[in-house]
Scaffold this motif. Structure first.
Motif, short mmCIF file in Angstrom:
data_model
loop_
_atom_site.label_atom_id
_atom_site.label_comp_id
_atom_site.label_asym_id
_atom_site.label_seq_id
_atom_site.Cartn_x
_atom_site.Cartn_y
_atom_site.Cartn_z
N GLU A 1 -10.16 -16.80 -17.35
CA GLU A 1 -9.48 -16.47 -18.61
C GLU A 1 -10.45 -16.52 -19.79
OE1 GLU A 1 -6.73 -19.48 -19.82
OE2 GLU A 1 -6.02 -18.34 -21.55
N PRO B 1 -6.49 -16.47 -29.63
CA PRO B 1 -6.65 -17.71 -30.40
C PRO B 1 -8.08 -18.25 -30.28
CG PRO B 1 -4.82 -17.88 -28.81
CD PRO B 1 -5.56 -16.62 -28.50
N VAL C 1 -4.23 -26.36 -27.01
CA VAL C 1 -3.81 -26.22 -25.62
C VAL C 1 -5.02 -26.46 -24.72
CG1 VAL C 1 -4.06 -23.70 -25.62
CG2 VAL C 1 -2.54 -24.75 -23.97
N LYS D 1 -6.34 -25.82 -20.93
CA LYS D 1 -5.98 -24.94 -19.82
C LYS D 1 -7.05 -24.97 -18.73
CE LYS D 1 -3.95 -21.09 -21.27
NZ LYS D 1 -3.74 -19.74 -21.89
N GLY E 1 -3.36 -18.08 -10.72
CA GLY E 1 -2.36 -18.16 -11.78
C GLY E 1 -1.34 -19.25 -11.48
N GLY F 1 0.66 -22.86 -15.66
CA GLY F 1 1.64 -23.50 -16.54
C GLY F 1 2.61 -24.34 -15.74
N LEU G 1 0.02 -28.45 -23.83
CA LEU G 1 -0.05 -28.42 -25.29
C LEU G 1 -0.19 -29.86 -25.77
CD1 LEU G 1 2.83 -25.87 -25.91
CD2 LEU G 1 0.40 -25.50 -26.38
N ALA H 1 -3.41 -23.70 -30.20
CA ALA H 1 -2.07 -23.32 -29.72
C ALA H 1 -1.39 -22.53 -30.81
CB ALA H 1 -1.26 -24.56 -29.38
N ILE I 1 4.91 -19.40 -31.05
CA ILE I 1 5.35 -18.22 -30.31
C ILE I 1 6.79 -17.88 -30.67
CG2 ILE I 1 5.76 -17.29 -28.01
CD1 ILE I 1 3.59 -19.20 -26.97
N GLU J 1 7.48 -13.90 -25.96
CA GLU J 1 6.42 -13.66 -24.98
C GLU J 1 6.66 -12.33 -24.27
OE1 GLU J 1 5.70 -16.99 -22.34
OE2 GLU J 1 5.13 -18.29 -24.01
N GLY K 1 5.83 -14.00 -19.74
CA GLY K 1 5.80 -15.46 -19.62
C GLY K 1 5.78 -15.87 -18.18
N MET K 2 6.14 -17.11 -17.95
CA MET K 2 5.90 -17.69 -16.63
C MET K 2 6.88 -17.23 -15.56
SD MET K 2 4.45 -21.48 -17.44
CE MET K 2 5.66 -22.10 -18.60
N ASN L 1 -0.51 -11.97 -19.98
CA ASN L 1 0.81 -12.58 -19.80
C ASN L 1 0.76 -14.06 -20.13
OD1 ASN L 1 3.51 -12.84 -19.13
ND2 ASN L 1 3.01 -13.55 -17.08
N PRO L 2 1.23 -14.45 -21.27
CA PRO L 2 1.95 -13.61 -22.21
C PRO L 2 1.08 -13.01 -23.32
CG PRO L 2 2.18 -15.90 -22.82
CD PRO L 2 1.31 -15.86 -21.61
N ASP M 1 -3.07 -15.26 -22.77
CA ASP M 1 -3.56 -15.47 -21.40
C ASP M 1 -4.15 -14.13 -20.97
OD1 ASP M 1 -4.16 -16.40 -18.88
OD2 ASP M 1 -2.10 -16.33 -18.12
P1 ADP Z 1 -0.36 -19.25 -16.40
O1 ADP Z 1 -0.05 -17.80 -16.48
O2 ADP Z 1 -1.46 -19.54 -15.42
O3 ADP Z 1 0.85 -20.10 -16.17
P2 ADP Z 1 -0.69 -19.18 -19.31
O4 ADP Z 1 -1.97 -19.10 -20.03
O5 ADP Z 1 0.15 -17.94 -19.30
O6 ADP Z 1 -0.96 -19.71 -17.83
O7 ADP Z 1 0.12 -20.36 -19.95
C1 ADP Z 1 1.45 -20.70 -19.59
C2 ADP Z 1 2.31 -20.83 -20.83
O8 ADP Z 1 1.73 -21.77 -21.72
C3 ADP Z 1 2.41 -19.53 -21.64
O9 ADP Z 1 3.46 -18.71 -21.17
C4 ADP Z 1 2.66 -20.06 -23.03
O10 ADP Z 1 4.04 -20.31 -23.22
C5 ADP Z 1 1.91 -21.37 -23.06
N1 ADP Z 1 0.58 -21.18 -23.69
C6 ADP Z 1 -0.57 -20.83 -23.09
N2 ADP Z 1 -1.58 -20.70 -23.98
C7 ADP Z 1 -1.05 -20.97 -25.18
C8 ADP Z 1 -1.56 -20.99 -26.54
N3 ADP Z 1 -2.85 -20.71 -26.81
N4 ADP Z 1 -0.70 -21.30 -27.52
C9 ADP Z 1 0.59 -21.59 -27.25
N5 ADP Z 1 1.12 -21.57 -26.04
C10 ADP Z 1 0.34 -21.28 -25.00
#
Ligand code: ADP
Ligand code: MG
Length: 403
Positions: free
Chosen positions: A5, A20, A47, A49, A55, A58, A65, A104, A107, A110, A133-134, A202-203, A222
């Protein structure tokens, strides 16, 4: 070839797509200073990660967060110290070596946007949904009407009206339409110019309205990119993003020896020359009720050493309960394979049943070599043709499982 990522974010940023602020780190101490820097420069939430080639982070608890530097340190300690098990990793999970520490964003909504090579329609396809989203996999499986599919012209790429149409169908309004359609266009261009097989955001998020952005801001939070390995020769900048820590060690070793090896889920290891024959071998194993543990093509001119390495790779997979060797000697000489089998028995050791079917160049010599070695390799049987070979290995593995 997949990338992380944090690397995909950089490609997006270079292409003018907003993401971001954030930084990749490889230790808890570095995570701490990255989080401290973000909080000091105005982030209210940060956040943490995991950066892995899988994938579902989350839901696995590997996207966290946090509101303080201490919480960031706790999250980083957890992620670097535990294997991540997600729907995409298998129960054994994967190690985490890298983290992304990012701002972070708030949102409001998504979305999902991706561009991929769609074999069904034989073109590049833009895929989007207002329900990103997830849970996108669930949405796709249960409510396909919630997924927008827009085929793209393979030569011209995306037209501005198409990007705009998708943005509007996703529900963007006001100034966010231009932001979203601009982002979608850039994503399509990136997919094509880098010979990606897939670029997925996504998202994609819309932030809540503020006085400076009354319609909100559109951002990628993401990013998952995969590239066509056959096109890497013209993208040195992409090739250097490969992360050896993420590669399957057996697949990397095979690559080093010029073998094409792909791990599968079954228990019958296959050693074959030629991709077509390898696929045929896998099919015939299936036909006889077995399950191949791998695809392995030693190629037309593999050395004895490469073939020995191939055995080593197959036998190091503990799920392998039997091995089927199927060689049609054209350029590849059967006696070379026979010598490699004898060599592998000596250096690697066969702990599971082995069925060998050889045909073609120097087969008589090969049979003599194997015949002479039979007492040294008691697990070995020879087969007269491919069906016979498949039947024998399936029976041998079945007998082993029943015992
Ligand atoms: P994965 O797809 O592997 O689960 P993501 O990067 O999509 O990982 O993150 C999962 C969730 O975390 C997102 O759907 C979002 O709601 C939240 N998230 C991820 N990155 C951020 C960010 N920079 N700011 C706010 N929320 C985030
Ligand atoms: Mg995601």
């Amino acid at each position: 070839m997949k990338i992380h990522e944090y690397q995909a974010r950089q490609l997006l940023l270079d292409a003018g797509v907003p993401v971001p602020r954030g930084e990749m780190v490889e230790s808890v101490a570095a995570a701490q200073s990255a989080a401290r820097a973000l909080f000091a420069s105005g982030s209210r939430q940060v956040v943490v990660k995991a950066q892995v080639h899988a994938g579902g982070r989350g839901k696995a608890g590997f996207v966290k967060l946090v509101r303080t530097v201490d919480e960031a340190v706790d999250a980083a300690t957890f992620m670097l110290g535990n294997r991540m098990v997600s729907v995409q990793t298998g129960p054994e999970g994967i190690e985490v070596h890298k983290l992304l520490i990012a701002d972070a964003v708030e949102i409001a909504h998504e979305y999902y946007v991706a561009v991929l090579v769609d074999r069904g329609s034989r073109t590049n396809m833009l895929i989007a949904s207002a329900e990103g989203g997830m849970d996108i996999e669930h949405v796709a499986a249960t409510r396909p009407e919630a997924i927008i599919r827009m085929p793209l012209d393979p030569v011209r790429g995306i037209a501005p009206y198409q990007a705009r149409e998708v943005a509007i169908r996703l529900g963007f309004r006001g100034k966010a339409v231009a932001q979203a359609s601009d982002l979608i266009s850039r994503l399509c261009t990136l997919h094509r110019s880098l010979d990606a097989s897939m670029v997925e955001i996504n998202p994609l998020v819309l932030t809540p309205p503020t006085s400076s952005d009354p319609d909100g801001k559109v951002m990628a939070i993401d990013a998952k990119f995969a590239f066509d390995e056959n096109a890497l020769w013209r993208h040195a900048e992409v090739e250097q993003l490969a992360d050896p820590q993420e590669a399957d060690p057996a697949e990397s070793r095979a690559h080093e020896f010029g073998l094409s090896y792909i791990r599968l889920d079954g228990n019958i290891g296959c050693l074959v020359n030629g991709a077509g024959l390898a696929m045929g071998t896998m099919d015939i194993i299936k036909l006889h009720g077995g399950d191949p543990a791998n695809f392995l093509d030693v190629g037309g001119s593999a050395s004895e050493q490469a073939v020995t390495e191939a055995f080593r790779i197959i036998l190091s997979d503990e799920r392998v309960e039997g091995v089927l060797v199927n060689i049609f000697g054209g350029i590849m000489q059967c006696d070379r394979i026979a010598r490699a089998i004898v060599g592998a028995a000596r250096t690697v050791g066969f702990r599971v049943p082995l069925v060998v079917r050889l045909e073609g160049t120097n087969v008589a010599e090969a049979r003599t070599i194997l015949e002479a070695a039979k007492s040294d390799i008691p697990v070995m049987q020879t087969a007269s043709d491919l069906s016979d070979a498949a039947r024998k290995i399936v029976a041998a593995v079945g007998a082993g499982a029943a015992a």
